[in-house]
Enzyme design. Structure first.
Site, PDB file in Angstrom:
ATOM      1  N   ALA A  94       0.847  -1.195   0.000  1.00  0.00           N
ATOM      2  CA  ALA A  94       0.000   0.000   0.000  1.00  0.00           C
ATOM      3  C   ALA A  94       0.884   1.248   0.000  1.00  0.00           C
ATOM      4  O   ALA A  94       2.104   1.150   0.173  1.00  0.00           O
ATOM      5  CB  ALA A  94      -0.882   0.012   1.242  1.00  0.00           C
ATOM      6  N   LYS A  95       0.294   2.375  -0.208  1.00  0.00           N
ATOM      7  CA  LYS A  95       1.002   3.648  -0.046  1.00  0.00           C
ATOM      8  C   LYS A  95      -0.032   4.728   0.188  1.00  0.00           C
ATOM      9  O   LYS A  95      -1.180   4.599  -0.280  1.00  0.00           O
ATOM     10  CB  LYS A  95       1.791   3.990  -1.323  1.00  0.00           C
ATOM     11  CG  LYS A  95       2.910   4.975  -1.085  1.00  0.00           C
ATOM     12  CD  LYS A  95       4.089   4.251  -0.483  1.00  0.00           C
ATOM     13  CE  LYS A  95       5.316   5.079  -0.382  1.00  0.00           C
ATOM     14  NZ  LYS A  95       6.469   4.194  -0.109  1.00  0.00           N
TER      15      LYS A  95
END
Ligand code: GLU
Length: 410
Positions: A94-95
């Protein structure tokens, strides 16, 4: 064709299963107001992209930068998915990020921004769902606010919802240094394979934040000669080797490299970076933002080895130019994986409520990153390809295998 597609093609894996990896599973864009210190209200936009979570809860940093946008965050979330797979930590990728200029904001404004952003992405978060960490322009304090906001809304303290926290809040020993320590391990492994001595090797480092500064610290300890570093305030060059312990002390106090008297100082950071990227060194370590080595400057790179401390610092076209020139590139998903490896250790310690010693953390980091590096190196030999493609093949292969075993819902 992008790097992931190329790796999948070369692996000859089932394209129908691979297809699930070509798009992010969950993307959230949020826009929210923040009361500034002068009483005005400003509107900010933030994102959280959970690229893929077949291998476990999604994991990845949160960055604060004026240029943050959905496309960038999605690409970085894809990189995190592959990074966790190569390192064999049981996480997806994720980011997140908020488009803002933290250098122009007060600590109180940053706290309000962090808390409101956390609130807005709250439905995605959780120690079994999605676990943020620091990234560009965020730090331990940011994570403390995120953890507190999540815990207040949950009604009880949840240390495992973020990593990279202060030690007193359930952070891990060694997490602050982990990415730089990992970059140094990987550099040492790479040089051994190339029969280049680490002691006395010349190094240029772009960026002197958490990754760049700690990479300098550990490579200096190994006897490397750091001949150039840059940050947003400019560039420091000294062919004789910079006094790294003194520079680290200076940056701890001043938060920037400018004002440090050693060698030549270039005040314009663009010009400083241009000089640095072309310097005649054994090892170049881009440890700032993405897209720094492009088709425009790749031909001028003189380093024999590039170790990607940053995520995505080399464009696809530049990669091809460097490969033709014979430059060895250690890709981000292996080179800077020390951070997320120790994030994994931090999460394990939090969910078990059992703390490890710093020696245990560092020893296990060394084991995991060395084994990941060796896996990629062996794959590169086996498939007669470069380290980037080998790393992508390892990673894509692992995610696709889990996808195949789990099957497609419903
Ligand atoms: N932001 C770091 C990275 O890009 C660390 C991510 C994490 O620990 O979750 O790898």
């Amino acid at each position: 064709m992008n790097r992931m597609d190329e790796a999948a093609k070369k692996l000859k894996i089932d394209w129908e299963t691979y297809k699930t990896l070509r798009s992010p599973r969950t993307s959230l864009a949020v826009t929210f107001p923040i009361r500034m210190d002068n009483g005005s209200v400003e509107i900010f936009t933030g994102y959280r992209v959970l690229y893929n979570y077949v291998r476990g809860p999604s994991k990845g940093g949160v960055r604060y930068h004026p240029e943050v946008n959905l496309e960038e965050i999605t690409a970085l979330a894809a990189i995190m998915t592959l990074k966790c797979a190569v390192a064999e930590v049981p996480f997806g990728g994720a980011k997140g990020g908020v488009a803002c200029d933290p250098s122009k904001m007060s600590i109180n404004e940053l706290e309000r921004l962090t808390r409101r952003y956390t609130y807005m992405i709250m439905p995605l978060l959780g120690p079994d769902k999605d676990i943020p960490a620091p990234d560009v322009n965020t730090n331990q304090q940011t994570m403390a606010w995120m953890m507190d906001t999540y815990s207040m809304l949950a009604g009880y303290t949840v240390p495992g919802v973020v990593t990279g926290k202060p030690f007193q809040l359930g952070g891990s020993k060694g997490r602050g240094y982990a990415t730089g320590r990992g970059v140094a391990f990987v550099t040492s492994e790479m040089l051994q394979r190339l029969n280049m001595p680490l002691k006395g090797a010349t190094v240029a480092i772009q960026g002197f934040g958490n990754v760049g500064s700690n990479t300098a610290r550990f490579l200096h300890q190994e006897g490397c000669k750091i001949v150039g570093v840059t940050d947003i305030s400019g560039g420091l060059l000294n062919e004789g080797g910079l006094d790294i312990p003194a520079l680290l002390k200076h940056v701890e106090d001043e938060k920037k490299i400018s004002g440090f008297k050693d060698g030549e100082f270039i005040t314009d950071y663009r010009r400083a970076n241009e000089r640095l990227l072309k310097s005649d060194v054994d090892i170049l370590i881009p440890a700032a933002l993405e897209n720094q080595i492009t088709e425009e400057n790749a031909l001028d790179v003189r380093a024999k080895v590039i170790v990607e401390g940053a995520n995505g610092p080399i464009t696809g076209t530049a990669d091809k130019i460097l490969s033709k020139k014979g430059t060895t590139v250690v890709p981000d998903i292996i080179a800077n994986s020390g951070g997320v490896i120790v994030s994994y250790f931090e999460w394990v310690q939090d969910v078990q409520a059992y703390l490890w010693t710093e020696d245990q953390v560092n020893q296990r980091l060394k084991e995991l990153i060395t084994s990941a590096f060796t896996g990629v190196w062996d794959a590169a030999q086996e498939h007669k390809t470069d380290m980037r493609q080998a790393a992508y093949m390892e990673a894509v292969g692992k995610v696709v295998e889990v996808t195949r075993l789990r099957g497609i819902f419903p």
